[in-house]
Design an enzyme around this catalytic site. Structure first.
Site, PDB file in Angstrom:
ATOM      1  N   TRP A 195      -4.845 -12.376   2.027  1.00 54.29           N
ATOM      2  CA  TRP A 195      -4.674 -13.775   2.437  1.00 54.29           C
ATOM      3  C   TRP A 195      -5.745 -14.211   3.423  1.00 54.29           C
ATOM      4  O   TRP A 195      -6.245 -15.340   3.360  1.00 54.29           O
ATOM      5  CB  TRP A 195      -3.277 -14.002   2.979  1.00 54.29           C
ATOM      6  CG  TRP A 195      -2.254 -13.865   1.897  1.00 54.29           C
ATOM      7  CD1 TRP A 195      -1.375 -12.842   1.690  1.00 54.29           C
ATOM      8  CD2 TRP A 195      -2.052 -14.776   0.798  1.00 54.29           C
ATOM      9  NE1 TRP A 195      -0.637 -13.057   0.557  1.00 54.29           N
ATOM     10  CE2 TRP A 195      -1.029 -14.231  -0.011  1.00 54.29           C
ATOM     11  CE3 TRP A 195      -2.637 -15.995   0.434  1.00 54.29           C
ATOM     12  CZ2 TRP A 195      -0.574 -14.862  -1.167  1.00 54.29           C
ATOM     13  CZ3 TRP A 195      -2.191 -16.630  -0.722  1.00 54.29           C
ATOM     14  CH2 TRP A 195      -1.175 -16.071  -1.512  1.00 54.29           C
ATOM     15  N   ASP A 239      -2.401 -18.082  10.505  1.00 53.69           N
ATOM     16  CA  ASP A 239      -1.535 -18.225   9.343  1.00 53.69           C
ATOM     17  C   ASP A 239      -0.374 -17.268   9.561  1.00 53.69           C
ATOM     18  O   ASP A 239      -0.520 -16.056   9.477  1.00 53.69           O
ATOM     19  CB  ASP A 239      -2.303 -17.875   8.062  1.00 53.69           C
ATOM     20  CG  ASP A 239      -1.407 -17.817   6.830  1.00 53.69           C
ATOM     21  OD1 ASP A 239      -0.215 -18.175   6.924  1.00 53.69           O
ATOM     22  OD2 ASP A 239      -1.919 -17.392   5.775  1.00 53.69           O
ATOM     23  N   LYS A 242       9.331 -17.888   3.225  1.00 47.40           N
ATOM     24  CA  LYS A 242       9.580 -16.488   3.557  1.00 47.40           C
ATOM     25  C   LYS A 242      10.586 -16.374   4.704  1.00 47.40           C
ATOM     26  O   LYS A 242      11.578 -15.676   4.581  1.00 47.40           O
ATOM     27  CB  LYS A 242       8.267 -15.790   3.898  1.00 47.40           C
ATOM     28  CG  LYS A 242       7.263 -15.832   2.747  1.00 47.40           C
ATOM     29  CD  LYS A 242       5.914 -15.264   3.146  1.00 47.40           C
ATOM     30  CE  LYS A 242       4.857 -15.513   2.079  1.00 47.40           C
ATOM     31  NZ  LYS A 242       5.059 -14.708   0.875  1.00 47.40           N
TER      32      LYS A 242
END
Length: 362
Positions: A103, A173, A197
């Site tokens: 990511w 992030d 999540k």
């Protein structure tokens, strides 16, 4: 109600059963309006009350530091990979990135399309199985920001300590570990997270930032991609994902009921310790992927002796009601995502299954 699955999906992921049941009770008639919250105008007082409450509750859980604002946006973290440099990586500036895995790499790839970037630290040589040392970073004077990915869902690594970036805004992030433990928001200029999540269902992305980072978006940007557009309009410039934001508010209430972030962290560490101990005490039958010092509280990655054995593990686990234990397609292996809403009982059941599987195949 039929037995619920043991949900270890990486995202969209498990939601607290209590939250789902409350939403179910309010689904058709929200607060006596005769409508579902999904049916009502986002300009109306009832929805706007929920909207504002969610933002206020989120900041309160983080200590309510002065000068921070919450935005509810769309497009997931992937849109923030581009929107962040579009707004903050202005001419003459360079953006720093810490490369920790899949990511983080996607984030820096998008930033390179916008402007100048540099890699401040990387664990690529370790195949991203650890978090690099960020204790003595040297950042250039023209650094617009330093970006980190606080938790890598695919590799199963997580920052234990965040870097001190001085006057350079630290941006994270936090899609896969936000609110899994307390953290000092004032250390960051901005954090952002897809909700699917730890915060709620898919569809909404939360941005929490110091107000000065949101107020001076470049004038040439399309209106919808400017942070100041959403700040000035209280995230209501366009139709928001109203049901997802309502669900975020309900999840935040649930976190408060668990003892806020201190209580959530205690439960998360108990869950993670139970699973990591099972891996470490298996005599090498199960092997953890991430470096021990960098292990994630949220995504536990591990391997077996062969891919055939891993396929057998996944097949048999699915037959027993376990969902989402297959590792990401880019790395293979096995992964259990044990986010806030995954109950201790699910991890206990998984450990018992792992012990039985080892007895049959060890």
């Amino acid at each position: 109600m039929s037995k619920r699955a043991y949900n270890f999906n990486a995202g969209p992921a498990a939601l607290p059963l209590e939250v789902l049941e409350r939403a179910q009770a309010q689904f058709v008639d929200f607060q006596g309006t005769g409508m579902s919250i999904m049916e009502m105008s986002h300009r109306g007082k009832v929805y706007e009350g929920v909207h504002n409450e969610a933002a206020s509750r989120l900041l309160n859980l983080l200590g309510n530091p002065e000068g921070y604002k919450v935005l509810f946006l769309q497009g997931g973290a992937s849109t923030q990979f581009a929107m962040l440099p579009m707004n903050l990586l202005t001419e003459g500036k360079t953006a720093g990135y810490v490369k920790t895995g899949s990511w983080a790499n996607k984030a820096v790839k998008e930033a390179k399309l916008i402007g100048e970037t540099f890699v401040a630290a990387s664990s690529e040589e370790d195949k991203y199985m650890s978090i690099p040392d960020v204790s003595n970073l040297v950042l250039p004077e023209n650094a617009a920001y330093l970006h980190i990915t606080s938790n890598e869902t695919i590799e199963g690594t997580q920052f234990g300590q965040y870097p001190d970036t001085g006057s350079v805004p630290l941006i994270a992030d936090m899609s896969s570990d936000i609110l899994c433990r307390p953290f000092d928001l004032t250390q960051f200029g901005m954090v952002y997270a897809g909700a699917q999540k730890n915060l709620g269902p898919s569809g909404v992305t939360v941005v929490i930032a110091r107000e000065e980072l949101l107020t001076n978006s470049p004038k040439h940007l399309p209106t919808i991609f400017r942070y100041d557009t959403h700040l000035d309009n209280n995230s209501l410039y366009n139709t928001p994902p109203s049901f997802s934001i309502y669900m975020v508010n309900e999840v935040l209430k649930w976190i408060e009921e668990q003892g806020s972030l201190e209580g959530i962290e205690k439960k998360n560490r108990e869950k993670a310790n139970l699973l990591y101990d099972a891996i470490d005490n298996s005599g090498g039958f199960f092997r953890g992927c991430a470096d021990v010092a960098s292990r994630s509280l949220m995504n536990v990655t591990f391997r077996l002796a062969s891919e055939d054995l891993e396929k057998q593990f996944i097949k048999e686990s699915e037959q027993e009601g376990f969902v989402g234990l297959k590792g990401h397609r880019s790395v293979g292996g096995l992964r259990a995502s044990i986010y806030n809403a995954v109950p201790y009982e699910s991890i206990k059941a998984l450990v018992e299954f792992m012990e039985q599987f080892q007895k049959k195949n060890g």
